[in-house]
Design an enzyme around this catalytic site. Structure first.
Site, short mmCIF file in Angstrom:
data_model
loop_
_atom_site.label_atom_id
_atom_site.label_comp_id
_atom_site.label_asym_id
_atom_site.label_seq_id
_atom_site.Cartn_x
_atom_site.Cartn_y
_atom_site.Cartn_z
N SER A 177 0.84 -1.19 0.00
CA SER A 177 0.00 0.00 0.00
C SER A 177 0.89 1.25 0.00
CB SER A 177 -0.94 -0.04 1.21
OG SER A 177 -1.94 0.94 1.12
N ASP A 346 -8.83 -6.22 -4.96
CA ASP A 346 -8.41 -4.95 -4.37
C ASP A 346 -8.94 -3.82 -5.25
OD1 ASP A 346 -7.16 -2.72 -3.35
OD2 ASP A 346 -5.13 -3.54 -3.43
N HIS A 379 -8.15 -5.07 -0.49
CA HIS A 379 -6.84 -4.45 -0.27
C HIS A 379 -6.11 -5.08 0.91
CE1 HIS A 379 -3.81 -1.39 -0.63
NE2 HIS A 379 -4.03 -0.94 0.60
#
Length: 417
Positions: A177, A346, A379
């Site tokens: 991320s 995601d 995610h």
């Protein structure tokens, strides 16, 4: 030069007992760990034009730095994580590192072979200098006056951390991320100091939708009456309601629709008679209860000004901005080899964004490995235990180890892999 063991605490799992009241160390764990707090007195010039006169970084390390100082791996954290990457907090053994399933003896990032550094970024609220820290010029918390930050600022601060450990070049810089953005930033900002760049569930820039989510979350905080323009420390308050809503918004984006359906569906906590609704605005559905719990918990330990700073740094990240939008040109300076991993569900940082990075690297003829994992968790999959995902990362680190002539990896059960 002799190998340097800078691990704050590495415990032999077989030696862990409960006779002294100490928590048992799970197999494959780095054991009980404590942070180091490393001061830097040289001013840091920031992208905003402001200068941070001095700062401190909270750090945890695992494993042993070899004589050549060639086996170091830097782990960069995401929005609400910290330096506590692996192991058990010595002061609170129930506090397990956020990537403990990835980092440890025999694990994908094998601390029997690699010296792993987990760092908390400036601006955060877990020990590094941030808005709640004392401004040396005023003697009061920085609060709203803490300077704006960018991913590049974090990379430059981390480069000084590498200097502190005598590390000229990282074997790998890795993150998921926002951490993946930092890894990408390392390949661009310090191309001679990184051999491998590992970018997981990340993106070369935020979409308008993602910037929108961040803005709604920030407005929730800023609109809280207890925010006081960011100087809530002086008022003895915390904008907990705003923080809780911000976390709820963010948490929704971290999960896939399928994952939320599987976990909660439309289940009611306590249906009225005959399964009817209660017809009110209190918590009625399980998903509401879950989100409120996550939001309330978050508001007890995270700093509101930190949330504003880090989400804005997310918004600002775009290496191609100074290259006319051409990502390949932005990445043309990179000398590292790359591993990118994305996850099919995601929708915050979808696979298409990782493929955009891959295509830019291929255009530059930069070596790149790409894996797209079909996983249902959205995610958050980058934090979970999907065996295919971990096998990809493990295989890549095995290759790095072979390049460096490091010992063969052992699994957590002690069997040669």
């Amino acid at each position: 030069m002799a190998p340097l063991n800078t691990s704050p605490a590495t415990t032999d799992p077989s030696a862990a007992t409960s006779t002294s009241g100490q928590a048992a160390i799970p197999e494959g764990s780095v054991g009980l760990v404590s942070p180091q707090f490393i001061p830097f007195d040289e001013p840091l010039q920031l992208s905003s034009g402001k200068v941070l006169p001095r700062y401190e970084l909270a750090v945890e390390t695992y494993g042993t730095l070899n004589a050549e100082r060639s086996n170091a791996v830097l782990i960069c954290h995401a929005l609400n994580a910290s330096h506590h990457v692996a192991g058990m907090n010595a002061d609170n053994p129930k506090d397990v590192g956020w990537w403990d399933n990835m980092v440890g003896p025999g694990k994908a990032v094998d601390t029997d072979r690699f010296f792993v550094i987990g760092v908390n970024n400036i601006g955060s609220c877990f020990g590094s200098t941030g808005p709640a820290s004392i401004n040396p010029e005023t003697g009061k918390p920085w609060g709203a006056s803490f300077p704006m930050l960018t991913v590049k600022d974090w990379v430059l601060a981390q480069a000084r951390l590498a200097d502190h450990f005598g590390i000229e070049k990282f074997a790998a810089v890795m993150g998921g991320s926002l951490g993946g953005m930092q890894a990408l930033g390392w390949a661009i900002t310090c191309p001679d100091r990184i051999a491998h760049c590992i970018v997981i569930a990340s993106t070369p820039r935020l979409s308008a939708q993602n910037i929108g989510f961040n803005e709604v979350a920030r407005r929730a905080i800023i609109s809280d009456p207890d925010f006081h323009g960011g100087n809530y420390y002086d008022h003895g308050t915390v904008p907990r309601k705003g923080l809780a809503v911000a976390r709820m918004i963010g948490h929704i984006t971290y999960l896939s629709d399928d994952d939320m359906a599987a976990k909660f569906g439309r289940t009611q906590r306590a249906p009225a008679a005959n399964g009817e609704y209660h017809y009110g605005y209190d918590v009625e559905f399980e998903v509401e209860s879950y989100l409120r719990y996550q939001g309330d918990k978050f508001s007890t330990y995270f700093d509101a000004n930190t949330y504003l700073l880090i989400t804005r740094a997310l918004d600002y990240f775009d290496p191609s901005r100074t290259h006319g939008g051409d990502l390949a040109k932005a990445l043309s300076v990179a000398k590292a080899e790359f591993l990118l991993v994305s996850f099919s569900t995601d929708w915050r940082f979808p696979p298409s964004r990782s493929r955009e990075i891959v295509q830019a690297l291929l255009k530059n003829k930069t070596p790149v490995t790409y894996a797209e994992i079909d996983a249902p968790h959205g995610h958050d999959a980058f934090l979970l235990d999907d065996p295919r995902y971990h096998a990809v990362v493990q295989g890549y680190y095995d290759r790095i180890a072979a390049e460096l002539g490091l010992p063969q990896r052992k699994s957590v059960t002690g069997v040669l892999a």
